[in-house]
Design an enzyme around this catalytic site. Structure first.
Site, mmCIF file in Angstrom:
data_model
loop_
_atom_site.group_PDB
_atom_site.id
_atom_site.type_symbol
_atom_site.label_atom_id
_atom_site.label_comp_id
_atom_site.label_asym_id
_atom_site.label_seq_id
_atom_site.Cartn_x
_atom_site.Cartn_y
_atom_site.Cartn_z
ATOM 1 N N ASP A 16 -10.345 3.096 2.104
ATOM 2 C CA ASP A 16 -10.640 2.465 3.402
ATOM 3 C C ASP A 16 -11.502 3.364 4.283
ATOM 4 O O ASP A 16 -12.393 2.885 4.991
ATOM 5 C CB ASP A 16 -9.339 2.119 4.136
ATOM 6 C CG ASP A 16 -8.637 0.913 3.529
ATOM 7 O OD1 ASP A 16 -9.319 0.068 2.919
ATOM 8 O OD2 ASP A 16 -7.402 0.813 3.645
ATOM 9 N N LYS A 32 0.807 -1.230 0.000
ATOM 10 C CA LYS A 32 0.000 0.000 0.000
ATOM 11 C C LYS A 32 0.842 1.283 0.000
ATOM 12 O O LYS A 32 0.492 2.248 -0.668
ATOM 13 C CB LYS A 32 -0.950 0.016 1.203
ATOM 14 C CG LYS A 32 -2.129 -0.941 1.078
ATOM 15 C CD LYS A 32 -3.065 -0.778 2.263
ATOM 16 C CE LYS A 32 -4.293 -1.652 2.133
ATOM 17 N NZ LYS A 32 -5.299 -1.360 3.160
#
Ligand code: ATR
Length: 286
Positions: free
Chosen positions: A111, A75
């Site tokens: 997210d 990420k």
């Protein structure tokens, strides 16, 4: 002349290392079928040393992908290597969603959207809280802190075993965020209206500390971003003490929505059938 829109099929990926346990193909596969779209979504494992070349192959079109999801451990690197990271991913320093536009790799982090959309669905009005307590200061807590702050919650206490990590997030996310040591948990929770666990405490049946939720305002929402097990020991305790709880599975489902829309052109819905598909998969792999 043939209409290229009729024959063009988009392909998307989820990459990680390892990535074979990802549930994202189940989610996107369900939506592709439900919406009658011809695209594909598959796992594409990339080792850390090969990640740079993977991004290059996205940029120059060799990979054949229109974009995809990025999970552990890529990420941060995905954010760093992307040509056009957006503001959300820039503040977090990590991206979970990529798409290719005009030969450039764009990146965002969904997210936080997943987190808030889950609470909006399950506990509307949750954002009326003045004070939130976030337990944990790891990678997963960043998007949560950003999202809660951006929904206007004025005071956010971040409690972590290693206080220096909490302080780093307080510095990153601004004046609303306060770093606290573990011993300050009860004090920070007093009169708070929202509790979020972002640690691995209680994950996969491991031990979790006893927490007295009754110091919080009556009706405060307690949520956990861990979804294995669905009802974590922290959620179990909160429920026994009379508080509304929201499990973390909805966050996984909702974070997938913006990416799907980017790659396949239609905004999908998170519904109870999809939720059940993932619960059944969890039971199969328990
Ligand atoms: P993630 O990216 O999933 O958030 P992480 O960066 O490893 O993973 O962070 C895990 C979080 O769980 C951290 O807040 C960690 O606390 P530390 O920063 O002190 O390591 C927390 N955590 C994990 N095990 C813990 C334990 N046994 N007691 C207290 N906190 C724990």
């Amino acid at each position: 002349m043939r209409d290229s829109r009729e024959t063009f099929v988009n392909h998307a990926f989820v990459t990680g290392y390892p990535v074979k346990h990802s549930r994202s193909p189940l989610i996107h596969g369900y939506w592709l079928k439900q919406l009658g779209l011809e695209g594909s979504y598959r796992t594409h494992e990339v080792a850390p040393e090969a990640f740079f070349d993977f991004i290059v192959s996205l940029r120059n079109g060799q990979s054949g992908y229109v974009g995809g999801n990025v999970t552990i451990p890529h990420k941060e690197l995905a954010f760093t290597l992307a040509d056009r990271p957006d503001e959300l991913s820039d503040e977090i320093g990590a991206a979970n969603t990529l798409w290719v536009e005009d030969g450039l790799v764009h990146a965002t982090n969904t997210d936080g959207h997943g987190f808030t959309a889950n609470l909006d669905e399950r506990c509307p009005g949750w954002d009326g809280a003045d004070t939130a307590v976030v337990l944990g200061a790891g990678g997963a807590s960043r998007a949560v802190i950003q999202a809660v702050r951006d929904r206007g919650i004025k005071t956010i206490h971040v409690i972590n075993r290693t206080q220096a990590r909490a302080q780093e997030l307080a510095d990153r996310f601004g004046a609303a965020v306060h770093a606290q040591p573990m011993q300050a948990l009860s004090e920070a929770m007093t009169d708070a209206g929202l509790f979020i666990n972002t640690t691995s405490l209680g994950m996969d049946g491991s031990e979790a500390p006893d927490i007295d939720f009754t110091v919080m305002r009556p009706g405060s929402v307690v949520t956990d971003i861990v979804y294995v097990p669905l009802k974590t020991p922290i959620l179990q305790q909160a429920e026994e003490q009379g508080f509304p709880i929201v499990d973390g599975l909805g966050m996984l489902l909702h974070q997938a929505v913006p990416g799907f829309e980017k790659w396949f052109g239609k905004r999908p819905e998170v519904d109870s059938t999809l939720r059940q598909i993932i619960i059944d998969d969890m039971a199969r792999h328990a």
